[in-house]
Write an enzyme that holds these catalytic residues in place. Structure first.
Site, PDB file in Angstrom:
ATOM      1  N   LYS A 112       5.157   4.980   5.241  1.00 18.97           N
ATOM      2  CA  LYS A 112       5.223   3.523   5.193  1.00 18.97           C
ATOM      3  C   LYS A 112       4.764   2.964   6.539  1.00 18.97           C
ATOM      4  O   LYS A 112       5.109   3.522   7.600  1.00 18.97           O
ATOM      5  CB  LYS A 112       6.660   3.100   4.887  1.00 18.97           C
ATOM      6  CG  LYS A 112       6.887   1.606   4.700  1.00 18.97           C
ATOM      7  CD  LYS A 112       8.345   1.361   4.329  1.00 18.97           C
ATOM      8  CE  LYS A 112       8.641  -0.119   4.088  1.00 18.97           C
ATOM      9  NZ  LYS A 112      10.050  -0.325   3.680  1.00 18.97           N
ATOM     10  N   SER A 117      10.636  -2.798  -0.480  1.00 23.56           N
ATOM     11  CA  SER A 117       9.444  -3.071   0.303  1.00 23.56           C
ATOM     12  C   SER A 117       8.547  -1.856   0.516  1.00 23.56           C
ATOM     13  O   SER A 117       7.428  -1.998   1.005  1.00 23.56           O
ATOM     14  CB  SER A 117       9.869  -3.613   1.682  1.00 23.56           C
ATOM     15  OG  SER A 117      10.567  -2.621   2.437  1.00 23.56           O
ATOM     16  N   SER A 163      14.954  -1.079  -0.654  1.00 21.94           N
ATOM     17  CA  SER A 163      13.525  -0.947  -0.369  1.00 21.94           C
ATOM     18  C   SER A 163      12.937   0.426  -0.662  1.00 21.94           C
ATOM     19  O   SER A 163      11.726   0.588  -0.674  1.00 21.94           O
ATOM     20  CB  SER A 163      13.235  -1.332   1.085  1.00 21.94           C
ATOM     21  OG  SER A 163      13.305  -2.728   1.233  1.00 21.94           O
TER      22      SER A 163
END
Length: 390
Positions: free
Chosen positions: A32, A112, A136
Site C-alpha cells: 500500500k 482504504s 481499511s
C-alpha cells in the site's frame, strides 16, 4: 519497482545456494502506498507527497530480510480515506480511481487498502500489504473476495507508515488463502524499538504458518449475531461451521455506541502526522496537515477535486489531555463490551460477522479480525465471513 527483474533473477540464484529459506522467499509482494519503501516514493495517494523518498519501513525491512520481492506500490483511498469525506473509496490524486475486478464501476472497491486488495484479486501479485485504522483491510478484502487480516495492535510495527492514529493503526496481509496470509504475516513480524506498541508487544512468534492444518472445529464455540441471520450466505456459513464440528451460538448484540470516534482520529493525526514527517518522511516542505491543505488549495481541481473536509476537521479539533484520554478510554471500553459480554456469557472463542460490519468495534477494542470468502451476493458482489476474537 524498476529493478524487479534483476532482483528476481538474483533471488533465483540465491534460492539454489541458501539451505534455510522463509516461505516468502522470492515471492513478489505489493505494498500500500502509505508504507515507506526505499527507491520508491511513498505518497499516501497525495500530490503533496509525490516526491516523498524515504528509507524502508520496519515491516519492509523484515520482508526483504526474509527474501520477499517488493514488486511496487498499490493505489489507496487518498490519505487512507481520512481526507476528503465525500469521495469514492479507491480514489487518490496520484493513482486515480481503482476499480473492482468483480464489477468495474458497479461494485465498490472497499477502502482504504483498495489497490492492495484489487491487485491480489486481479492476479497482479500473489500477496499485498494493507493498513487498517478501522476497516481499511477488512473492507477491501471483503469487496474483493480475499483473506485480509487486521492483527492485534503491536504485533506488526507501524514505524515508517504514514499514520492516521497511533492508537488504532496496524498494517496487515491481504491474500487469496489463509495459509498465504499466515506466511506474509509471519514475514513482517518483529519488535521495532521505535514503535511503542511494537516494543511493548509480548508475542515473539514469527511463524504463524507451519502449524496450520485442516484442524477439527470440534469444541470451538463461535457467536453468530442474530440480526445477521437474515443473510442467506451468513446462514449457510454458520451451517458449514456446525457441520465441521463447531458450536455456533446465536446472540443479540449489545447496544453500545462509539462516541467521538472521528475525534479520536482527528486528535491522533494532529500529532502523529508531524511525527511521521519528522522521524520517517523524506526531504520536503510538508510538516503538518495545514501544510498539505495549503499546498492542495493552490490547485484544488487536480490536487483535491473532492475537497478536504476531513482534513479541515482535524485542524478544527481541540481537546485537553484529560478529555482526549477520556475519549480513548470510553471507546475502548464500549468496543470491548460489544464483544466481551456475549463472549463471557456464552463462553465463546470468537464472534463471526460479515464484511467490515463490526470493524469499528474491533478497532477501538484493539482486537484482531480476519476475513474469509463465503460467496457472492447481488451483482456478483463478494461477501466474506469475518472472525473477530481477543
Amino acid at each position: 519497482n524498476p529493478n524487479i527483474l534483476e532482483e528476481a533473477r538474483e533471488k533465483d540464484r540465491q534460492f539454489q545456494e541458501r539451505e534455510k529459506k522463509h516461505q516468502i522467499f522470492g515471492i513478489p509482494v505489493l505494498l500500500k502506498d502509505n508504507i515507506n519503501t526505499a527507491g520508491l516514493p511513498t505518497t499516501a495517494g497525495a500530490v503533496a507527497l509525490q516526491n516523498n523518498q524515504t528509507g524502508d519501513a520496519f515491516i519492509v525491512e523484515r520482508l526483504k530480510e526474509n527474501g520477499a520481492l517488493i514488486l511496487g506500490k498499490a493505489n489507496l483511498s487518498e490519505w487512507a480515506y481520512f481526507f476528503c469525506g465525500d469521495c469514492p473509496s479507491g480514489y487518490s490524486a496520484i493513482g486515480g480511481q481503482t476499480l473492482n475486478p468483480y464489477g468495474r464501476k458497479i461494485i465498490d472497491t472497499g477502502g482504504s487498502s483498495s489497490g492492495s486488495a484489487v491487485a491480489v484479486a486481479a492476479n497482479f501479485a500473489p500477496a499485498a500489504v494493507g493498513s487498517e485504522t478501522s476497516g481499511s483491510i477488512l473492507s477491501p478484502s471483503s469487496s474483493n473476495s480475499l483473506v485480509g487480516l487486521k492483527p492485534t495492535i503491536g504485533v506488526l510495527s507501524r514505524g515508517g507508515i504514514i499514520p492516521i492514529s497511533s492508537t488504532l493503526d496496524t498494517p496487515g496481509p491481504i491474500t487469496k488463502s489463509v495459509i498465504d496470509n499466515a506466511i506474509l504475516f509471519s514475514a513482517m513480524t518483529g519488535n521495532d524499538p521505535r514503535d511503542p506498541a511494537s516494543a511493548e508487544n509480548q508475542n515473539q512468534d514469527d511463524d504463524f504458518y507451519s502449524d496450520i492444518t485442516q484442524k477439527e472445529l470440534a469444541g470451538q464455540r463461535l457467536g453468530a449475531i442474530k440480526p445477521l441471520m437474515e443473510d442467506s450466505l451468513y446462514v449457510a456459513a454458520v451451517e458449514d461451521l456446525r457441520a465441521a464440528g463447531a458450536e455456533v451460538i446465536e446472540f443479540e448484540p449489545e447496544e453500545v455506541s462509539l462516541p467521538n470516534f472521528t475525534r479520536l482520529l482527528n486528535l491522533d493525526m494532529q500529532k502523529d502526522l508531524p511525527e511521521y514527517f519528522e522521524n520517517y518522511g523524506g526531504p520536503g516542505e510538508m510538516r503538518s496537515v495545514e501544510d498539505v491543505m495549503a499546498f492542495n488549495t493552490e490547485d484544488s481541481l487536480n490536487r483535491a477535486p473532492y475537497g478536504q473536509k476531513l482534513f479541515q476537521g482535524i485542524v478544527n479539533d481541540t481537546a485537553s489531555e484529560e478529555e482526549f484520554a477520556a475519549i480513548k478510554d470510553t471507546l475502548q471500553r464500549n468496543g470491548r463490551q460489544f464483544f466481551e459480554v456475549p463472549m463471557e456469557e456464552h463462553n465463546l472463542d470468537g464472534i463471526i460477522s460479515i464484511n467490515n460490519y463490526h470493524a469499528g468495534f474491533a478497532a477501538v477494542a484493539q482486537y484482531p479480525a480476519i476475513t474469509v470468502p463465503m460467496g457472492y451476493g447481488e451483482d456478483n458482489a463478494p461477501k466474506v465471513l469475518t472472525f473477530i476474537a481477543k
